[in-house]
Scaffold this motif. Structure first.
Motif, PDB file in Angstrom:
ATOM      1  N   PHE A 108      38.328  67.616  49.725  1.00 30.46           N
ATOM      2  CA  PHE A 108      37.061  67.625  50.466  1.00 30.46           C
ATOM      3  C   PHE A 108      36.491  66.212  50.535  1.00 30.46           C
ATOM      4  O   PHE A 108      36.020  65.760  51.585  1.00 30.46           O
ATOM      5  N   SER A 109      36.542  65.496  49.417  1.00 28.85           N
ATOM      6  CA  SER A 109      35.993  64.144  49.361  1.00 28.85           C
ATOM      7  C   SER A 109      36.747  63.191  50.273  1.00 28.85           C
ATOM      8  O   SER A 109      36.130  62.353  50.952  1.00 28.85           O
ATOM      9  N   THR A 110      38.085  63.286  50.299  1.00 32.94           N
ATOM     10  CA  THR A 110      38.863  62.352  51.116  1.00 32.94           C
ATOM     11  C   THR A 110      38.570  62.542  52.609  1.00 32.94           C
ATOM     12  O   THR A 110      38.460  61.570  53.353  1.00 32.94           O
ATOM     13  N   PHE A 111      38.404  63.790  53.040  1.00 30.88           N
ATOM     14  CA  PHE A 111      38.088  64.029  54.449  1.00 30.88           C
ATOM     15  C   PHE A 111      36.627  63.684  54.744  1.00 30.88           C
ATOM     16  O   PHE A 111      36.309  63.251  55.848  1.00 30.88           O
ATOM     17  N   ALA A 112      35.739  63.874  53.760  1.00 29.84           N
ATOM     18  CA  ALA A 112      34.355  63.441  53.934  1.00 29.84           C
ATOM     19  C   ALA A 112      34.278  61.922  54.067  1.00 29.84           C
ATOM     20  O   ALA A 112      33.492  61.388  54.858  1.00 29.84           O
ATOM     21  N   LEU A 113      35.115  61.207  53.313  1.00 33.88           N
ATOM     22  CA  LEU A 113      35.170  59.756  53.425  1.00 33.88           C
ATOM     23  C   LEU A 113      35.666  59.326  54.802  1.00 33.88           C
ATOM     24  O   LEU A 113      35.133  58.383  55.406  1.00 33.88           O
ATOM     25  N   ARG A 114      36.668  60.037  55.298  1.00 33.35           N
ATOM     26  CA  ARG A 114      37.279  59.637  56.565  1.00 33.35           C
ATOM     27  C   ARG A 114      36.381  59.969  57.756  1.00 33.35           C
ATOM     28  O   ARG A 114      36.135  59.113  58.610  1.00 33.35           O
ATOM     29  N   GLN A 115      35.896  61.199  57.801  1.00 29.82           N
ATOM     30  CA  GLN A 115      35.145  61.625  58.982  1.00 29.82           C
ATOM     31  C   GLN A 115      33.658  61.294  58.890  1.00 29.82           C
ATOM     32  O   GLN A 115      33.051  60.912  59.883  1.00 29.82           O
ATOM     33  N   GLY A 116      33.094  61.441  57.709  1.00 31.04           N
ATOM     34  CA  GLY A 116      31.686  61.131  57.553  1.00 31.04           C
ATOM     35  C   GLY A 116      31.439  59.688  57.151  1.00 31.04           C
ATOM     36  O   GLY A 116      30.648  58.978  57.780  1.00 31.04           O
ATOM     37  N   GLY A 117      32.141  59.229  56.106  1.00 33.14           N
ATOM     38  CA  GLY A 117      31.928  57.869  55.626  1.00 33.14           C
ATOM     39  C   GLY A 117      32.353  56.821  56.631  1.00 33.14           C
ATOM     40  O   GLY A 117      31.601  55.876  56.922  1.00 33.14           O
ATOM     41  N   ARG A 118      33.546  56.970  57.178  1.00 33.72           N
ATOM     42  CA  ARG A 118      34.056  55.949  58.088  1.00 33.72           C
ATOM     43  C   ARG A 118      33.430  56.054  59.468  1.00 33.72           C
ATOM     44  O   ARG A 118      32.983  55.054  60.036  1.00 33.72           O
ATOM     45  N   ASN A 119      33.402  57.256  60.037  1.00 28.68           N
ATOM     46  CA  ASN A 119      32.964  57.407  61.427  1.00 28.68           C
ATOM     47  C   ASN A 119      31.451  57.438  61.605  1.00 28.68           C
ATOM     48  O   ASN A 119      30.959  57.218  62.719  1.00 28.68           O
ATOM     49  N   VAL A 120      30.703  57.716  60.537  1.00 26.58           N
ATOM     50  CA  VAL A 120      29.243  57.789  60.653  1.00 26.58           C
ATOM     51  C   VAL A 120      28.577  56.655  59.862  1.00 26.58           C
ATOM     52  O   VAL A 120      27.891  55.801  60.431  1.00 26.58           O
ATOM     53  N   LEU A 121      28.785  56.649  58.543  1.00 22.46           N
ATOM     54  CA  LEU A 121      28.091  55.673  57.701  1.00 22.46           C
ATOM     55  C   LEU A 121      28.551  54.248  57.987  1.00 22.46           C
ATOM     56  O   LEU A 121      27.734  53.346  58.231  1.00 22.46           O
TER      57      LEU A 121
END
Length: 483
Positions: A266-279
């Protein structure tokens, strides 16, 4: 003396019979020798990187590359088709992308169950076929509603194929080669989604915005035919008797090892889609005035790091005595890199920003296929596809939840708070995996009234010397020798 020899022959015969019976139940083959017996996996005999060159592995990797190349081609074309030809709004375009991911999330578990019941190959072909049908219908969609429905069909096919491919490859690998075999498929996936957008832009320039979907459908059709001709089921993947004895899904989700690795997924996909693409995108564009081309270059370099890091990460995960030795440092350093964006947001230091992004890219690159390999290691007998489907669902859930949550948090509290929240969450899941993720393979099949006791499974006495014979329950769950 003759009586003693006859008695020894009878004991040896009894031992071989016991081994044969256990092997039939566990899908393990044994050499018929009265000396110490070691299980031989029927899936593959190749070790090291030679396992990646197995034709059964390469066949699925090639099909994965074809499918993901087509998926990457659609990304730059969908907005143009939806808004210019179908008159859709930006919200509708977002819904078309979300429908693709939602179909994956809803179908992961049912398809995992199906792949365990009927085998991997027919499900792989079904996935490729649905991708071909969905993309072909997208090319002739008359309305935006119809187009969204066709994207759902294509998303279903993508989910069916990728989830089953992971189980198929895990079947054809041993614990000592599993990360490298899964890493080869991950490499093909990343190449497809990296090259696909550029190829889609070129094709749309010459063929328009509709015909490229027919090209993508041709890629999916070729993948289906290739899978039909080259894919081979692993002998002894599962049996009905194993499925009857196996633990339930409810028991699986209570396993702390599976829960901890699922949280990390869950964390790795949150990093990719949320962290990278948003934050990361918000900080780059608002603090340092990055243009879309600058942001695209940044993403490309981070993806390149992932590609370069797959091979060494997979090798390290296979040779390490514990897969946590690879996963925990990777995720821990990534959490530090994300949290450091909070300092970047306050100081507006571009060198510090580049340093944080570099640490993020390199630390995430050394993770590679470690988490999927661990999930396959702890999968119960006869439930590997279902286990990996649940594992993938954790990542898909992160894809759906993280972007919206981080966007809301940025609006309410600012990018610094969002960076600290995401970094803290990743660090928390990493610590839980470090504590609970016992990677020593063990049998998850519960005892029942018809099965021998645990002591009878593990050893049986033979002759006056009392020679012990190990009876492992699962073929590919043999414990690694200490270094």
């Amino acid at each position: 003396c003759d009586q003693g020899l006859m008695g020894g022959d009878e004991e040896a015969g009894a031992k071989d019979a016991l081994l044969t019976a256990t092997a039939k139940e566990s899908n393990v083959t044994y050499s018929s020798s009265s000396s110490s017996k070691r299980p031989t996996e029927e899936t593959t005999t190749q070790e090291g990187w030679s396992a990646v060159l197995d034709r059964r592995v390469l066949s699925v990797c090639v099909a994965t590359g074809c499918l993901m190349l087509g998926l990457g081609m659609t990304n730059p074309i969908i907005p143009a088709l939806a808004m210019d030809r179908l008159g859709a709004s930006e919200w509708s375009v977002g819904v078309s992308f979300s429908t693709f991911g939602l179909a994956r999330l809803l179908l992961n578990v049912p398809i995992g169950w199906l792949a365990d019941r009927i085998g991997r190959k027919p499900v792989l072909i079904l996935g490729c076929t649905l991708c071909a049908i969905g993309t072909a219908l997208s090319a002739v969609a008359p309305t935006m509603g119809f187009f969204i429905a066709t994207r759902g069909v294509a998303g279903a096919g993508n989910s069916i194929y990728l989830g089953t491919a992971m189980a198929y490859l895990a079947d054809h690998a041993t614990p000592r080669t599993r990360a490298r075999v899964l890493g080869a498929n991950q490499f093909a996936l990343l190449v497809g989604v990296t090259v696909g957008p550029a190829l889609g832009g070129v094709v749309s320039r010459f063929l328009g915005v509709r015909r490229p979907f027919l090209v993508i459908s041709a890629f999916s059709t070729a993948a289906a035919l290739w899978t039909y001709l080259t894919a081979r089921e692993a002998t002894g993947t599962t049996t009905k008797s194993q499925q009857r004895r196996d633990i339930t899904v409810k028991g699986l989700v209570k396993d702390p090892r599976f829960l901890s690795v699922g949280a990390c997924q869950f964390s790795t996909f949150a990093l990719r889609q949320g962290g990278r693409n948003v934050l990361l995108a918000f900080v780059a564009t608002t603090t340092f005035q990055y243009k879309p081309t600058d942001l695209g270059t940044l993403y490309a370099l981070m993806s390149l790091a992932d590609l370069v890091g797959i091979a060494p990460a997979a090798h390290a995960a296979d040779v390490a005595p514990d897969r946590r030795l690879v996963a925990v440092p990777s995720l821990g350093l990534t959490a530090v890199a994300v949290a450091s964006l909070a300092v970047v947001a306050h100081t507006a230091s571009h060198p510090l920003f580049l340093g944080a992004v570099t640490l993020w890219a390199l630390s995430h690159a050394i993770l590679g296929p470690t988490l999927p390999a661990f999930a396959a290691d702890v999968a119960p007998v006869g439930r590997r596809a279902l286990t990996l489907a649940l594992f993938r669902s954790g990542g898909d859930l992160g894809t759906l939840v993280a972007p919206a949550f981080l966007g809301l948090l940025i609006d309410v509290a600012g990018p610094a708070s969002a960076a600290l929240a995401l970094g803290g969450f990743v660090l928390l899941t990493t610590l839980s995996f470090a504590i609970l993720g016992d990677s020593s393979p063990r049998d998850l099949v519960p005892a029942n009234n018809n099965s021998p006791s645990s002591s009878e499974k593990n050893s049986s006495s033979s002759g006056a010397a009392g020679t012990a014979v190990s009876i492992p329950v699962c073929a590919d769950e043999e414990t690694k020798a200490p270094p």
